[in-house]
Write a protein that holds these residues in place. Structure first.
Motif, short mmCIF file in Angstrom:
data_model
loop_
_atom_site.label_atom_id
_atom_site.label_comp_id
_atom_site.label_asym_id
_atom_site.label_seq_id
_atom_site.Cartn_x
_atom_site.Cartn_y
_atom_site.Cartn_z
N ASP A 21 -12.51 -3.38 -5.12
CA ASP A 21 -11.06 -3.62 -5.31
C ASP A 21 -10.25 -2.46 -4.74
O ASP A 21 -9.25 -2.67 -4.04
N SER A 22 -10.69 -1.27 -5.05
CA SER A 22 -9.97 -0.09 -4.56
C SER A 22 -10.00 -0.05 -3.04
O SER A 22 -8.99 0.26 -2.39
N CYS A 23 -11.14 -0.34 -2.46
CA CYS A 23 -11.25 -0.35 -0.99
C CYS A 23 -10.31 -1.40 -0.39
O CYS A 23 -9.63 -1.14 0.61
N ASP A 24 -10.28 -2.59 -1.01
CA ASP A 24 -9.39 -3.64 -0.52
C ASP A 24 -7.93 -3.21 -0.63
O ASP A 24 -7.13 -3.44 0.29
N ARG A 25 -7.60 -2.60 -1.76
CA ARG A 25 -6.23 -2.15 -1.97
C ARG A 25 -5.86 -1.07 -0.96
O ARG A 25 -4.78 -1.10 -0.36
N ILE A 26 -6.78 -0.14 -0.72
CA ILE A 26 -6.54 0.91 0.28
C ILE A 26 -6.39 0.30 1.67
O ILE A 26 -5.52 0.69 2.45
N LYS A 27 -7.24 -0.68 1.96
CA LYS A 27 -7.17 -1.35 3.27
C LYS A 27 -5.83 -2.05 3.44
O LYS A 27 -5.19 -1.96 4.50
N ASP A 28 -5.36 -2.75 2.39
CA ASP A 28 -4.05 -3.43 2.44
C ASP A 28 -2.92 -2.43 2.64
O ASP A 28 -2.01 -2.64 3.45
N GLU A 29 -2.99 -1.33 1.88
CA GLU A 29 -1.95 -0.31 2.02
C GLU A 29 -1.97 0.30 3.42
O GLU A 29 -0.92 0.56 4.00
N PHE A 30 -3.17 0.52 3.94
CA PHE A 30 -3.30 1.09 5.29
C PHE A 30 -2.70 0.14 6.33
O PHE A 30 -1.96 0.56 7.23
N GLN A 31 -3.00 -1.17 6.19
CA GLN A 31 -2.44 -2.14 7.13
C GLN A 31 -0.92 -2.20 7.02
O GLN A 31 -0.20 -2.30 8.03
N PHE A 32 -0.41 -2.12 5.77
CA PHE A 32 1.04 -2.12 5.57
C PHE A 32 1.66 -0.89 6.23
O PHE A 32 2.67 -0.99 6.94
N LEU A 33 1.06 0.27 6.01
CA LEU A 33 1.57 1.51 6.60
C LEU A 33 1.47 1.46 8.14
O LEU A 33 2.35 1.95 8.84
N GLN A 34 0.39 0.85 8.63
CA GLN A 34 0.22 0.74 10.08
C GLN A 34 1.31 -0.16 10.67
O GLN A 34 1.88 0.15 11.72
N ALA A 35 1.61 -1.27 9.99
CA ALA A 35 2.67 -2.18 10.46
C ALA A 35 4.03 -1.47 10.41
O ALA A 35 4.84 -1.58 11.34
#
Length: 196
Positions: A21-35
């Motif tokens: 879950d944490s990895c998924d959340r980090i991945k989502d946040e990373f994608q949001f920050l990347q966008a």
């Protein structure tokens, strides 16, 4: 004995679950920050382009204002010299002619806004004619019943704008003429080399 092992496996499953879950959340946040970074980068590039365009306009207007300032000082100096010549010549005239010349000089000093509009309009018409002649377009007569398009009335602000656009287009024409002359000179030099 089986109870502690099942408890241990449950805690390890819970740990794996929370880790994924944490990895998924980090991945989502990373994608949001990347966008967000991508959109900010695009906006930054757009602002940089606008900045360079504004700097180009600033340089163009600075050159125009500098040229106008020099022209204004030049015209002021011409007026001063002409006034000096008039003052030197005036005493040699008869009293009647002196009065006429002084009245004419006073009238010449009083330039009204409509007169300025008329002068600017004439300059614009002369400029448009010179551009048409520069393009070598045939000046065909207008059909019966049609008249030349009238220029819009020139206010003081639009007069300054049209004067600045007139100066900018004159500078552009001068650059184009120079480029065409340079091109013609290089062709002549190449033709001279071939004939040798």
């Amino acid at each position: 004995m089986m109870f502690p092992q099942s408890r241990h496996s449950a805690s390890s499953q819970q740990l794996k679950f929370t880790t994924s879950d944490s990895c998924d959340r980090i991945k989502d946040e990373f994608q949001f920050l990347q966008a967000q970074y991508h959109s900010l980068k695009l906006e930054c590039d757009k602002l940089a382009t606008e900045k360079s365009e504004m700097q180009r306009h600033y340089i163009m207007y600075y050159e125009m204002s500098y040229g106008l300032n020099i022209e204004m000082h030049k015209q002021a100096e011409i007026v001063k010299r002409l006034n000096g010549i008039c003052a030197q010549v005036l005493p040699y005239l008869s009293q009647e002619h002196q009065q006429q010349v002084l009245a004419a000089i006073e009238r010449a000093k009083q330039v009204t806004p409509p007169e300025m509009n008329s002068i600017i309009r004439q300059q614009l018409q002369a400029h448009q004619l010179s551009q048409l002649q520069g393009l070598a377009l045939p000046m065909t007569p207008l059909p019966l019943g049609l008249s030349q398009p009238a220029l819009p009335a020139v206010t003081s602000s639009s007069g300054l704008f049209s004067l600045s656009s007139l100066l900018a287009s004159q500078a552009q024409l001068a650059k184009e003429e120079k480029a065409s002359r340079d091109g013609a000179d290089s062709h002549r030099e190449e033709d001279g080399d071939k004939s040798d």
